[in-house]
Design an enzyme around this catalytic site. Structure first.
Site, PDB file in Angstrom:
ATOM      1  CG  ASP A   1      -1.990  -1.072   1.126  1.00 26.97           C
ATOM      2  OD1 ASP A   1      -2.330  -1.486   0.002  1.00 26.97           O
ATOM      3  OD2 ASP A   1      -2.478  -1.516   2.185  1.00 26.97           O
TER       4      ASP A   1
ATOM      5  CE  LYS B   1      -3.171  -3.854  -3.238  1.00 26.80           C
ATOM      6  NZ  LYS B   1      -3.540  -4.899  -2.272  1.00 26.80           N
TER       7      LYS B   1
ATOM      8  NE  ARG C   1      -3.893   2.550  -3.780  1.00 27.23           N
ATOM      9  CZ  ARG C   1      -4.105   2.002  -2.605  1.00 27.23           C
ATOM     10  NH1 ARG C   1      -3.309   1.049  -2.176  1.00 27.23           N
ATOM     11  NH2 ARG C   1      -5.115   2.399  -1.861  1.00 27.23           N
TER      12      ARG C   1
HETATM   13  C1  S3P Z   1      -4.969  -6.013   3.563  1.00 30.34           C
HETATM   14  C2  S3P Z   1      -4.314  -6.675   2.575  1.00 30.34           C
HETATM   15  C3  S3P Z   1      -3.790  -6.020   1.356  1.00 30.34           C
HETATM   16  C4  S3P Z   1      -3.736  -4.498   1.499  1.00 30.34           C
HETATM   17  C5  S3P Z   1      -4.993  -3.955   2.134  1.00 30.34           C
HETATM   18  C6  S3P Z   1      -5.182  -4.550   3.518  1.00 30.34           C
HETATM   19  C7  S3P Z   1      -5.447  -6.764   4.734  1.00 30.34           C
HETATM   20  O1  S3P Z   1      -4.643  -6.338   0.273  1.00 30.34           O
HETATM   21  O2  S3P Z   1      -3.540  -3.894   0.245  1.00 30.34           O
HETATM   22  O3  S3P Z   1      -4.930  -2.559   2.246  1.00 30.34           O
HETATM   23  O4  S3P Z   1      -5.806  -6.146   5.749  1.00 30.34           O
HETATM   24  O5  S3P Z   1      -5.474  -8.003   4.667  1.00 30.34           O
HETATM   25  P1  S3P Z   1      -4.412  -7.657  -0.633  1.00 30.34           P
HETATM   26  O6  S3P Z   1      -4.737  -8.849   0.165  1.00 30.34           O
HETATM   27  O7  S3P Z   1      -5.352  -7.476  -1.801  1.00 30.34           O
HETATM   28  O8  S3P Z   1      -2.966  -7.591  -1.047  1.00 30.34           O
END
Ligand code: S3P
Length: 449
Positions: free
Chosen positions: A326, A353, A357
């Site tokens: 992120d 995302k 992004r």
């Molecule tokens: C998160 C996992 C990530 C991240 C998101 C929060 C989480 O996403 O980008 O902001 O809390 O498990 P992805 O699982 O799609 O990578």
């Protein structure tokens, strides 16, 4: 949700050094899970330091709709949970607003229940791929009653007999891993998730704390096999949420790029699955002192003292991506002020995302006079030591695009405007107030910047 209101532009301008102390809000990942696991555990869970952003409040409303009692008492949130398998049929759609973590984890949490639950969200969330969680849920036997090309709105109904699965997660995603593990809690037998590349481990750690029978084996190549036994007796816990390292990325980069700055960021989560940005900025020559390391709520935390630094471009190893996924937008801003090329390979997940992004960052850099190269799964930024600025950035309902480019404007030659700052409330509601206190120039009126 605030995004029913019209877009609200904001501009950032260089008003000189940032100084002081900032306490970033609670970690978003841990806050979502606190609400969900508290709702699923038997008895009371208390949570201090919860992120009171719109994403988390949406998850809280969904948990209430499923039967949990959630109240705020002073600074502490109290959740009276229902016990594993105890969720009640929702009477309305579960609206997750902008929150991918909220909706994907909750689909695992309630998808196996013997009733229909319907999941909706805003325009950004509705455009995001949900097949990545629907595929394993289908293998478990969950009926996908409604979907739109595997996107929201989605309605799920649990099977008579949910089946434990053994699932290799095809992309680096903590949300997909977590969705399956949460579904596994209500499936008799052992559910196994194989994770080729380690992603944030909050679900594993927190479930263990709540009393789940969960084990992790890691092989010589780093492949993790996570096994959860179904139907545990989860008991309410006392939780403390540490400060969000993703939110800390904004003051961190701001202090590094604005000349004369000296900022201390307090109470930052130092879990190694989340510290990729910190590592990268230190490699770039960032003057960051990690102070007062301690343990709180079962996690390592620390304060970060950050001073303005001359940065140099680096190549970010692709295997580091999950620990800073992120943070690439704000890293791209730091890279714009560095001397030389910064290469960021292996970042295809950025395309799915809150916005695409990779594209949003590339267009924002170009609009402000920074040269970059956007590939299908990489970004290269050509740093020149300073940024002309003067551009307007399209944020596409993405909080991190808005915050990253406001940080850029704090150090660029001319102000930077973002077309909409409303989404900042999803993860960092005090952003404008906190940065203004440090001395940043953030104006709601683009002409006044
Ligand atoms: C998160 C996992 C990530 C991240 C998101 C929060 C989480 O996403 O980008 O902001 O809390 O498990 P992805 O699982 O799609 O990578």
């Amino acid at each position: 949700m605030s995004h029913a209101l019209p877009p609200r532009p904001r501009a950032a301008s260089n008003r000189g050094a940032l100084n002081g102390t900032i306490k970033v809000p609670g970690d978003k990942s841990i806050s979502h899970r606190s609400m969900m696991f508290g709702a699923m555990a038997r008895g009371r869970t208390t949570v201090s330091g919860l992120l009171e952003g719109e994403d988390i409040l949406a998850t809280g409303r969904a948990m209430r709709e499923l039967g949990a009692r959630i109240e705020k008492n002073g600074d502490v949130w109290e959740i009276d949970g229902l016990g594993v398998g105890g969720f009640l049929a929702p009477q309305t759609d579960l609206d997750f607003g902008n929150a991918g973590t909220g909706v994907r984890l909750t689909m695992g949490l309630v998808g196996t229940s013997p009733f229909i639950s319907r999941f909706v969200g805003d325009a950004s969330l509705t455009a995001r791929p949900m097949g990545r969680v629907l595929d394993p849920l289908r293998a478990i036997g969950v009926e996908v009653v409604e979907h739109h090309d595997n996107k929201l709105p989605i309605a799920l109904k649990g099977p008579k007999t949910p089946l434990p699965i053994r699932y290799r997660v095809p992309m680096a995603s903590a949300q997909v891993k977590s969705c399956i593990l949460l579904a596994g809690l209500v499936i008799p037998g052992e559910t196994v998730v194989i994770e080729p590349v380690m992603t944030r481990d909050h679900t594993e750690k927190m479930l263990e704390g709540f009393g789940a029978d969960i084990s992790v084996a890691t092989d010589a190549e780093g492949v993790r096999t996570i096994t959860v036994k179904g139907l545990p007796d989860l008991k309410g816990q006392e939780l403390t949420v540490p400060g969000d390292p993703s939110s800390a990325g904004f003051p961190l980069v701001a202090a590094l790029i604005v000349p004369g700055s000296d900022v201390t960021i307090e109470n930052v989560l130092m879990n190694p699955t989340r510290t990729g940005l910190l590592e990268t900025l230190i490699e770039m020559g960032g003057d960051i002192a990690i102070e007062n390391r301690r343990v709180s709520g079962g996690e390592d935390i620390a304060d970060l003292r950050v001073r303005h630094s001359s940065l140099k471009g680096v190549r970010v190893p692709p295997e580091r991506a999950p620990s800073m996924i992120d943070e690439y937008p704000v890293l791209a801003v730091a890279a714009s002020f560095a001397e030389g090329r910064t290469e960021m390979p292996g970042i295809e997940e950025l395309r799915v995302k809150e916005s695409d992004r990779l594209a949003a960052v590339a267009r924002g850099l170009e609009a402000n006079g920074v040269s970059c190269e956007e590939g299908e799964d990489y970004l290269v930024v050509e740093g020149k030591g300073h940024v002309p600025g003067g551009g307007t950035v399209k944020t596409h309902l993405d909080h991190r695009i808005a915050m990253s480019f406001l940080v850029m404007g704090m150090a660029s030659d001319r102000p930077v405007t973002v077309d909409d700052d409303r989404m900042i409330a999803t993860s960092f509601p005090s952003f404008i107030k906190d940065f203004s206190r440090l001395g940043a120039g953030l104006s709601a009126n683009e002409d006044a910047a």
